[in-house]
Design a protein around this motif. Sequence first.
Motif, mmCIF file in Angstrom:
data_model
loop_
_atom_site.group_PDB
_atom_site.id
_atom_site.type_symbol
_atom_site.label_atom_id
_atom_site.label_comp_id
_atom_site.label_asym_id
_atom_site.label_seq_id
_atom_site.Cartn_x
_atom_site.Cartn_y
_atom_site.Cartn_z
ATOM 1 N N SER A 183 0.803 -1.104 -0.017
ATOM 2 C CA SER A 183 0.056 -0.120 -0.011
ATOM 3 C C SER A 183 0.875 1.272 -0.021
ATOM 4 O O SER A 183 0.326 2.360 -0.213
ATOM 5 C CB SER A 183 -0.826 0.044 1.139
ATOM 6 O OG SER A 183 -0.089 0.176 2.462
ATOM 7 N N GLY A 184 2.189 1.110 0.233
ATOM 8 C CA GLY A 184 3.029 2.290 0.375
ATOM 9 C C GLY A 184 3.625 2.751 -1.168
ATOM 10 O O GLY A 184 4.435 3.805 -1.249
ATOM 11 N N TYR A 231 2.816 4.369 -3.768
ATOM 12 C CA TYR A 231 1.909 5.261 -4.565
ATOM 13 C C TYR A 231 2.882 6.366 -5.470
ATOM 14 O O TYR A 231 2.874 7.440 -4.890
ATOM 15 C CB TYR A 231 1.162 6.216 -3.592
ATOM 16 C CG TYR A 231 1.619 6.443 -2.140
ATOM 17 C CD1 TYR A 231 2.182 7.736 -1.830
ATOM 18 C CD2 TYR A 231 1.203 5.805 -1.161
ATOM 19 C CE1 TYR A 231 2.736 7.797 -0.813
ATOM 20 C CE2 TYR A 231 1.798 5.883 -0.013
ATOM 21 C CZ TYR A 231 2.478 7.047 0.357
ATOM 22 O OH TYR A 231 2.900 7.198 1.535
ATOM 23 N N ASN A 232 3.656 5.696 -6.398
ATOM 24 C CA ASN A 232 4.357 6.623 -7.093
ATOM 25 C C ASN A 232 4.237 6.540 -8.635
ATOM 26 O O ASN A 232 5.097 6.712 -9.369
ATOM 27 C CB ASN A 232 5.957 6.203 -6.710
ATOM 28 C CG ASN A 232 6.462 4.813 -7.125
ATOM 29 O OD1 ASN A 232 5.604 4.068 -7.717
ATOM 30 N ND2 ASN A 232 7.393 4.176 -6.659
ATOM 31 N N THR A 271 -0.281 8.665 -7.302
ATOM 32 C CA THR A 271 0.554 9.454 -6.428
ATOM 33 C C THR A 271 -0.036 9.983 -5.108
ATOM 34 O O THR A 271 0.882 10.628 -4.227
ATOM 35 C CB THR A 271 1.274 10.636 -7.224
ATOM 36 O OG1 THR A 271 0.201 11.638 -7.469
ATOM 37 C CG2 THR A 271 1.915 9.924 -8.474
ATOM 38 N N ASP A 272 -1.059 9.680 -4.809
ATOM 39 C CA ASP A 272 -1.884 10.377 -3.636
ATOM 40 C C ASP A 272 -1.857 9.282 -2.732
ATOM 41 O O ASP A 272 -2.250 8.245 -2.914
ATOM 42 C CB ASP A 272 -3.288 10.948 -3.917
ATOM 43 C CG ASP A 272 -4.037 11.193 -2.566
ATOM 44 O OD1 ASP A 272 -3.801 12.165 -2.160
ATOM 45 O OD2 ASP A 272 -4.904 10.370 -2.245
ATOM 46 N N SER A 273 -1.351 9.387 -1.383
ATOM 47 C CA SER A 273 -1.080 8.498 -0.533
ATOM 48 C C SER A 273 -2.606 7.974 0.123
ATOM 49 O O SER A 273 -2.574 6.463 0.188
ATOM 50 C CB SER A 273 -0.634 9.056 0.801
ATOM 51 O OG SER A 273 -0.923 10.121 1.448
ATOM 52 N N GLY A 298 -3.702 5.744 -2.597
ATOM 53 C CA GLY A 298 -2.967 4.630 -2.578
ATOM 54 C C GLY A 298 -3.250 3.259 -1.360
ATOM 55 O O GLY A 298 -3.210 2.316 -1.722
ATOM 56 N N ARG A 299 -3.364 4.101 -0.300
ATOM 57 C CA ARG A 299 -3.644 3.073 0.632
ATOM 58 C C ARG A 299 -5.021 2.453 0.690
ATOM 59 O O ARG A 299 -5.144 1.339 1.173
ATOM 60 C CB ARG A 299 -3.924 4.006 2.074
ATOM 61 C CG ARG A 299 -2.578 4.669 2.430
ATOM 62 C CD ARG A 299 -1.540 3.476 2.898
ATOM 63 N NE ARG A 299 -0.140 4.211 3.395
ATOM 64 C CZ ARG A 299 0.923 3.580 3.525
ATOM 65 N NH1 ARG A 299 0.954 2.308 3.523
ATOM 66 N NH2 ARG A 299 2.160 4.131 3.741
ATOM 67 N N PHE A 349 5.953 3.206 5.501
ATOM 68 C CA PHE A 349 6.907 4.283 4.835
ATOM 69 C C PHE A 349 8.231 3.957 4.737
ATOM 70 O O PHE A 349 8.773 3.062 5.228
ATOM 71 C CB PHE A 349 6.409 5.383 5.569
ATOM 72 C CG PHE A 349 7.059 5.292 6.987
ATOM 73 C CD1 PHE A 349 8.322 5.633 7.512
ATOM 74 C CD2 PHE A 349 6.301 4.921 8.083
ATOM 75 C CE1 PHE A 349 8.743 5.457 8.973
ATOM 76 C CE2 PHE A 349 6.469 4.770 9.264
ATOM 77 C CZ PHE A 349 7.835 5.113 9.938
#
Length: 297
Positions: free
Chosen positions: A65-66, A68-69, A82-84, A87-88, A120
């Motif tokens: 889940s981390g 987000y790129n 790209t939004d956390s 993404g989560r 993270f």
Amino acid sequence: MKKATHALCFVLLLVFFGQQVCAQGPKVLVITAHPDDETMFPVTLFKITREMKGTVDLALITDGSGGYNGLVASSYYGKNMTDSATGRTYLPLIRKKEMLCSGEVMGIRNFYFFDQIDDFYQMNPEPFLSGERWDMAYCERKLDKILEQGKYDFIFCLVPDAGQHAHHKTASIMALRAAQRAKDSNKPIVLGGRSASKDYSFRFSELEGYAETKILEKAPVFYFDRSYGFGENNKHSYMIVADWVKACHKSQSGDMNAAMHRGDLETFWYFNINGEQNLEKTKTFFEQLKNSGFPTK
């Protein structure tokens, strides 16, 4: 006549099943932290399953889940990758599907999802190994059961060098400790892998503070050259397999774009816990790997 026919059938069955046992290839368990970590050695896995007639299972520790790129992936998935928060919410399922796609290319037999938090980027593995961030008791029980049932010849993990993400280090230490806990009759050889260029200068001896990560100094660095050309005008190579695998991980469009058609070698370090007695078995494995399918140097 019937008795003779039955006897002949019985003999043929024995021969058939005997050939199947003899023809069985190596059994490998991959233990990694994130979906896409297997892109460090996908061709080795492909050759084991597709050409050596072995089996490969994969234990994935985090939920992914981390990651987000994925800037370009945002257009593909119709979400801001790209939004956390996005993404989560969506990445665990998306990346499992991508992992299944990657596994289909490589011929992965079983997936074991541990779903620990991909929290993270950090460097210290201790919060995870101590159970502060991950449910280590659950992970260890599950790994022990997988090893007991799988009876693997090898475990592949990433080389846990100091510059690695804490998740990578933790997953590799978990792999080494699981092998140490296994019964002597069922103890797999653990290898730490990473991709590299032919002129690589990377060196590894151990991760300070974790004695189980020490390598056997007399062991060579084993490798497979996935860039070696063959066939018509040497335009074929196993690099295409690595690219097929990387292309499955669309949510990681930035990282995979940078990695496409790069990394000539899939290199493997031999850990000291394996003992000198297993060196020959490992050498034989890599010789067979290079000679299977389309032979390479």
